[in-house]
Design a protein around this motif. Sequence first.
Motif, PDB file in Angstrom:
ATOM      1  N   LEU A 248       0.839  -1.202   0.000  1.00 44.02           N
ATOM      2  CA  LEU A 248       0.000   0.000   0.000  1.00 44.02           C
ATOM      3  C   LEU A 248       0.872   1.249   0.000  1.00 44.02           C
ATOM      4  CD1 LEU A 248      -2.782  -0.897   2.580  1.00 44.02           C
ATOM      5  CD2 LEU A 248      -3.176  -0.144   0.240  1.00 44.02           C
ATOM      6  N   ARG A 249       1.899   1.246   0.811  1.00 42.81           N
ATOM      7  CA  ARG A 249       2.777   2.419   0.913  1.00 42.81           C
ATOM      8  C   ARG A 249       3.458   2.735  -0.407  1.00 42.81           C
ATOM      9  NH1 ARG A 249       5.886   2.335   6.751  1.00 42.81           N
ATOM     10  NH2 ARG A 249       4.002   2.463   7.982  1.00 42.81           N
ATOM     11  N   GLN A 250       3.930   1.708  -1.096  1.00 41.67           N
ATOM     12  CA  GLN A 250       4.622   1.936  -2.367  1.00 41.67           C
ATOM     13  C   GLN A 250       3.696   2.603  -3.385  1.00 41.67           C
ATOM     14  OE1 GLN A 250       5.748  -2.192  -2.941  1.00 41.67           O
ATOM     15  NE2 GLN A 250       7.930  -1.693  -2.748  1.00 41.67           N
ATOM     16  N   VAL A 251       2.515   2.041  -3.561  1.00 42.98           N
ATOM     17  CA  VAL A 251       1.583   2.570  -4.562  1.00 42.98           C
ATOM     18  C   VAL A 251       1.062   3.945  -4.141  1.00 42.98           C
ATOM     19  CG1 VAL A 251      -0.614   2.188  -5.762  1.00 42.98           C
ATOM     20  CG2 VAL A 251       0.958   0.277  -5.391  1.00 42.98           C
ATOM     21  N   ALA A 252       0.746   4.092  -2.852  1.00 46.35           N
ATOM     22  CA  ALA A 252       0.255   5.389  -2.368  1.00 46.35           C
ATOM     23  C   ALA A 252       1.315   6.467  -2.560  1.00 46.35           C
ATOM     24  CB  ALA A 252      -0.151   5.286  -0.899  1.00 46.35           C
ATOM     25  N   ALA A 253       2.577   6.138  -2.296  1.00 51.18           N
ATOM     26  CA  ALA A 253       3.654   7.115  -2.481  1.00 51.18           C
ATOM     27  C   ALA A 253       3.799   7.483  -3.955  1.00 51.18           C
ATOM     28  CB  ALA A 253       4.971   6.559  -1.939  1.00 51.18           C
ATOM     29  N   GLN A 254       3.748   6.494  -4.836  1.00 49.72           N
ATOM     30  CA  GLN A 254       3.855   6.766  -6.277  1.00 49.72           C
ATOM     31  C   GLN A 254       2.689   7.600  -6.768  1.00 49.72           C
ATOM     32  OE1 GLN A 254       4.171   2.964  -8.207  1.00 49.72           O
ATOM     33  NE2 GLN A 254       6.174   2.513  -7.332  1.00 49.72           N
ATOM     34  N   ALA A 255       1.500   7.364  -6.187  1.00 49.38           N
ATOM     35  CA  ALA A 255       0.305   8.103  -6.605  1.00 49.38           C
ATOM     36  C   ALA A 255       0.186   9.443  -5.885  1.00 49.38           C
ATOM     37  CB  ALA A 255      -0.945   7.257  -6.338  1.00 49.38           C
ATOM     38  N   GLY A 256       0.986   9.632  -4.841  1.00 45.62           N
ATOM     39  CA  GLY A 256       0.933  10.884  -4.082  1.00 45.62           C
ATOM     40  C   GLY A 256      -0.328  11.041  -3.262  1.00 45.62           C
ATOM     41  N   ILE A 257      -0.803   9.938  -2.664  1.00 45.46           N
ATOM     42  CA  ILE A 257      -2.076  10.002  -1.944  1.00 45.46           C
ATOM     43  C   ILE A 257      -1.991   9.552  -0.489  1.00 45.46           C
ATOM     44  CG2 ILE A 257      -3.520   9.831  -3.980  1.00 45.46           C
ATOM     45  CD1 ILE A 257      -3.856   6.844  -3.359  1.00 45.46           C
ATOM     46  N   ALA A 258      -0.826   9.424   0.067  1.00 47.31           N
ATOM     47  CA  ALA A 258      -0.637   9.061   1.485  1.00 47.31           C
ATOM     48  C   ALA A 258      -1.440   7.818   1.855  1.00 47.31           C
ATOM     49  CB  ALA A 258      -0.948  10.241   2.370  1.00 47.31           C
ATOM     50  N   GLY A 259      -2.223   7.858   2.927  1.00 47.18           N
ATOM     51  CA  GLY A 259      -2.911   6.672   3.432  1.00 47.18           C
ATOM     52  C   GLY A 259      -4.285   6.433   2.845  1.00 47.18           C
ATOM     53  N   TYR A 260      -4.696   7.215   1.899  1.00 43.97           N
ATOM     54  CA  TYR A 260      -6.037   7.151   1.334  1.00 43.97           C
ATOM     55  C   TYR A 260      -6.282   5.878   0.526  1.00 43.97           C
ATOM     56  CZ  TYR A 260     -10.240   9.352  -0.650  1.00 43.97           C
ATOM     57  OH  TYR A 260     -11.522   9.666  -0.990  1.00 43.97           O
ATOM     58  N   LEU A 261      -5.240   5.265   0.000  1.00 41.95           N
ATOM     59  CA  LEU A 261      -5.380   4.099  -0.868  1.00 41.95           C
ATOM     60  C   LEU A 261      -6.068   2.941  -0.158  1.00 41.95           C
ATOM     61  CD1 LEU A 261      -4.893   2.672  -3.555  1.00 41.95           C
ATOM     62  CD2 LEU A 261      -2.590   2.113  -2.767  1.00 41.95           C
ATOM     63  N   SER A 262      -5.764   2.740   1.096  1.00 43.01           N
ATOM     64  CA  SER A 262      -6.370   1.649   1.858  1.00 43.01           C
ATOM     65  C   SER A 262      -7.893   1.778   1.885  1.00 43.01           C
ATOM     66  CB  SER A 262      -5.817   1.639   3.285  1.00 43.01           C
ATOM     67  OG  SER A 262      -6.472   0.666   4.055  1.00 43.01           O
ATOM     68  N   GLU A 263      -8.385   2.992   2.108  1.00 46.17           N
ATOM     69  CA  GLU A 263      -9.834   3.213   2.150  1.00 46.17           C
ATOM     70  C   GLU A 263     -10.469   3.018   0.773  1.00 46.17           C
ATOM     71  OE1 GLU A 263     -10.722   6.327   5.632  1.00 46.17           O
ATOM     72  OE2 GLU A 263      -9.374   7.097   4.058  1.00 46.17           O
ATOM     73  N   VAL A 264      -9.756   3.388  -0.265  1.00 44.67           N
ATOM     74  CA  VAL A 264     -10.262   3.186  -1.628  1.00 44.67           C
ATOM     75  C   VAL A 264     -10.344   1.690  -1.913  1.00 44.67           C
ATOM     76  CG1 VAL A 264      -9.776   3.517  -4.087  1.00 44.67           C
ATOM     77  CG2 VAL A 264      -9.459   5.416  -2.496  1.00 44.67           C
ATOM     78  N   GLU A 265      -9.296   0.957  -1.563  1.00 50.13           N
ATOM     79  CA  GLU A 265      -9.281  -0.489  -1.819  1.00 50.13           C
ATOM     80  C   GLU A 265     -10.374  -1.225  -1.044  1.00 50.13           C
ATOM     81  OE1 GLU A 265      -5.507  -2.343  -1.202  1.00 50.13           O
ATOM     82  OE2 GLU A 265      -4.630  -1.453  -3.006  1.00 50.13           O
ATOM     83  N   ARG A 266     -10.716  -0.740   0.126  1.00 52.87           N
ATOM     84  CA  ARG A 266     -11.770  -1.389   0.926  1.00 52.87           C
ATOM     85  C   ARG A 266     -13.165  -0.920   0.529  1.00 52.87           C
ATOM     86  NH1 ARG A 266      -9.412  -0.205   6.720  1.00 52.87           N
ATOM     87  NH2 ARG A 266      -9.283   1.737   5.606  1.00 52.87           N
TER      88      ARG A 266
END
Length: 103
Positions: free
Chosen positions: A28-46
Amino acid sequence: ESLVRPVLMRELMGEILRAERVGQKQTLRQVAAQAGIAGYLSEVERGQKEASSELLAAICQALGLPLSSLLALVSDRMAVAEAQFAPAEMSVGEMNVEMSAAA
């Protein structure tokens, strides 16, 4: 009749994005960092947050997944889900009319 909870587009998107990320063995951290979205990716994936088109584009770019591919996969899965809950004798046009009338 029992009420069936509808399949939500954000949930389908989240499932697909998570599967793509895991398939690429990225965190999650790798993709979120590349996308520039911090911790938001986890909530999107869920499926807990509706992602804007800009956010989806950034996530897809970080995954190397064309946005059009994500949307096509979501569309295919949504069609399967809808087919499970739609009356068999009702055509797509009839479903659209019925959905418009209910709105």
